[in-house]
Design a protein around this motif. Structure first.
Motif, short mmCIF file in Angstrom:
data_model
loop_
_atom_site.label_atom_id
_atom_site.label_comp_id
_atom_site.label_asym_id
_atom_site.label_seq_id
_atom_site.Cartn_x
_atom_site.Cartn_y
_atom_site.Cartn_z
N UNK A 287 -9.51 1.65 7.75
CA UNK A 287 -9.62 2.26 6.26
C UNK A 287 -8.49 2.29 5.90
N UNK A 288 -7.43 2.47 6.47
CA UNK A 288 -5.92 2.28 6.09
C UNK A 288 -5.47 1.21 5.62
N UNK A 289 -5.83 -0.04 6.37
CA UNK A 289 -5.66 -1.37 5.91
C UNK A 289 -6.39 -1.64 4.59
N UNK A 290 -7.63 -1.45 4.09
CA UNK A 290 -8.45 -1.60 3.15
C UNK A 290 -7.26 -0.77 1.71
N UNK A 291 -6.94 0.24 2.20
CA UNK A 291 -6.27 1.00 1.01
C UNK A 291 -4.76 0.16 0.67
N UNK A 292 -4.17 -0.08 1.76
CA UNK A 292 -2.92 -0.52 1.91
C UNK A 292 -2.82 -2.16 1.19
N UNK A 293 -3.96 -2.79 1.57
CA UNK A 293 -4.17 -4.24 0.86
C UNK A 293 -4.35 -4.16 -0.62
N UNK A 294 -5.02 -2.90 -1.04
CA UNK A 294 -5.03 -2.95 -2.64
C UNK A 294 -3.94 -2.61 -3.17
N UNK A 295 -3.09 -1.43 -2.49
CA UNK A 295 -1.78 -1.12 -2.87
C UNK A 295 -0.59 -2.47 -3.08
N UNK A 296 -0.83 -3.24 -2.01
CA UNK A 296 0.25 -4.37 -1.93
C UNK A 296 0.40 -5.20 -3.27
N UNK A 297 -0.41 -5.33 -4.13
CA UNK A 297 -0.26 -6.13 -5.11
C UNK A 297 0.32 -5.41 -6.34
N UNK A 298 0.34 -3.90 -6.21
CA UNK A 298 1.16 -3.20 -7.30
C UNK A 298 2.68 -3.29 -6.72
N UNK A 299 2.84 -3.11 -5.26
CA UNK A 299 4.23 -3.08 -4.77
C UNK A 299 4.86 -4.32 -5.28
N UNK A 300 4.13 -5.48 -4.87
CA UNK A 300 4.73 -6.77 -5.33
C UNK A 300 5.16 -6.79 -6.70
N UNK A 301 4.31 -6.47 -7.58
CA UNK A 301 4.77 -6.38 -8.88
C UNK A 301 5.76 -5.42 -9.35
N UNK A 302 6.06 -4.31 -8.77
CA UNK A 302 7.06 -3.31 -8.68
C UNK A 302 8.40 -4.23 -8.36
N UNK A 303 8.48 -4.96 -7.20
CA UNK A 303 9.44 -5.64 -6.73
C UNK A 303 9.92 -6.76 -7.67
N UNK A 304 9.04 -7.57 -8.01
CA UNK A 304 9.13 -8.65 -8.91
C UNK A 304 9.95 -8.10 -10.13
N UNK A 305 9.32 -7.34 -10.58
CA UNK A 305 9.85 -6.74 -12.20
C UNK A 305 11.25 -6.27 -12.10
N UNK A 306 11.69 -5.26 -11.09
CA UNK A 306 12.88 -5.04 -10.82
C UNK A 306 13.81 -5.86 -10.58
N UNK A 307 13.28 -6.74 -9.57
CA UNK A 307 14.35 -8.18 -9.45
C UNK A 307 14.68 -8.86 -10.67
N UNK A 308 13.55 -9.15 -11.40
CA UNK A 308 13.66 -10.02 -12.37
C UNK A 308 14.39 -9.45 -13.54
N UNK A 309 14.52 -8.13 -13.72
CA UNK A 309 15.44 -7.67 -14.86
C UNK A 309 16.88 -7.33 -14.47
N UNK A 310 17.22 -7.61 -13.17
CA UNK A 310 18.58 -7.15 -12.64
C UNK A 310 19.07 -8.29 -11.86
N UNK A 311 18.37 -9.16 -11.37
CA UNK A 311 18.92 -10.23 -10.56
C UNK A 311 18.63 -11.84 -11.31
#
Length: 308
Positions: free
Chosen positions: A253-277
């Motif tokens: 059940x945890x993995x199911x929730x985590x897999x859904x959240x992974x896309x949002x986390x990846x977008x956060x990282x990509x956005x922050x990195x794209x703006x600053x690096x």
């Protein structure tokens, strides 16, 4: 050169996630700690990372020399003394007995050795005992051979454990930005690596290549390939929202929730990195949710002898 990390898969698991769009400059892995009968087993995780203190804190050649002598002399006290010295060094140089703050660096060390197959190149803990030496910089410096690039790659580590995911990402990117923008800091880091590399067990040809790569006076100098490798640990409420009659069902059940959240986390990282690096900076992220970061810090501090 990497140590024996056969128990790593028993304490760290991952979910499948395909970072899109794919890029040679940004990649990530989503980890999570071992589940026990009643949820995440924090005590087991702390016990496991605690066992990495000796190879993390002390140079490989020193550990090899002492252990070989201990075996030959059948001197168990030498083994005990080795562990005690590593623990005392860790506590004295990091203040970890009070905060548990460098537990994240131990996890990053294990990830780089066990998953990335990049052994520790510089044991900064052993250098921090010298009050005249400024060793601030990356949380870890590891090296590996990359078949794709046909050369050696330095992994410059950043470990950030925060209650809020966004804070951890911000701190990691900001730290990398500061490093890239500070020529003196970069030069000092290279100097420390070049002077204090732990090359025990390294292939002789690789050693020559590495020394040339880091020598500021070598002409022509081989290109220095660096990957900024970051561990982001954060509090994740999903741990409290999953339930089941068995640990396997809770984990599923945890993995199911985590897999859904992974896309949002990846977008956060990509956005922050794209703006600053700006490209071409290579970034590698390992994301790891905790049920309670503060509990993890406290448990680790207590394990190494703190009073938190």
């Amino acid at each position: 050169m990497c140590g024996d990390h056969k128990l790593f898969p028993h304490h760290f698991k991952s979910i499948d996630y395909d970072w899109q769009p794919q890029s040679d400059l940004l990649e990530g892995t989503f980890l999570y700690p071992l589940f026990g009968a009643s949820g995440t087993d924090v005590d087991a995780l702390v016990e496991y990372i605690y066992r990495s203190l000796v190879p993390y804190c002390l140079p490989r050649e020193e550990v090899r020399r002492i252990t070989e002598k201990a075996y030959n002399d059948q001197d168990m006290n030498a083994f005990i003394s080795l562990g005690d010295r590593a623990r005392e060094l860790f506590v004295r140089t990091s203040g970890a007995a009070k905060s548990g703050g460098e537990a994240g660096e131990l996890i990053l060390y294990l990830i780089l050795e066990a998953l990335v197959k990049a052994p520790l190149l510089v044991s900064k803990m052993s250098l921090k005992t010298n009050s005249n030496m400024h060793v601030h910089g990356r949380d870890g410096v590891h090296v590996r051979y990359c078949p794709k690039l046909k050369g050696l790659v330095l992994h410059l580590g950043e470990a950030k454990l925060h209650k809020q995911l966004s804070k951890g990402i911000d701190d990691a990117i900001d730290s990398i930005t500061q490093y890239l923008g500070d020529r003196a800091l970069r030069a000092r880091e290279v100097s420390i690596i070049h002077t204090h590399m732990d090359l025990a067990g390294l292939d002789p040809d690789a050693e020559v290549h590495l020394r040339e790569m880091l020598n500021p006076y070598a002409m022509p100098r081989p290109p220095r390939r660096e990957i900024h490798t970051c561990l982001i640990g954060f509090n994740y409420p999903a741990y409290d929202k999953v339930a089941g009659p068995s640990s396997e069902e809770v984990e599923a059940a945890f993995r199911e929730q985590y897999e859904k959240r992974a896309k949002e986390i990846a977008e956060q990282i990509r956005e922050k990195a794209g703006k600053n690096l700006s490209p071409p900076n290579n970034l590698q992220f390992f994301v790891m949710p905790f049920p309670d970061i503060e509990l993890f810090r406290t448990t680790f501090a207590q394990k190494i002898g703190g009073k938190k």
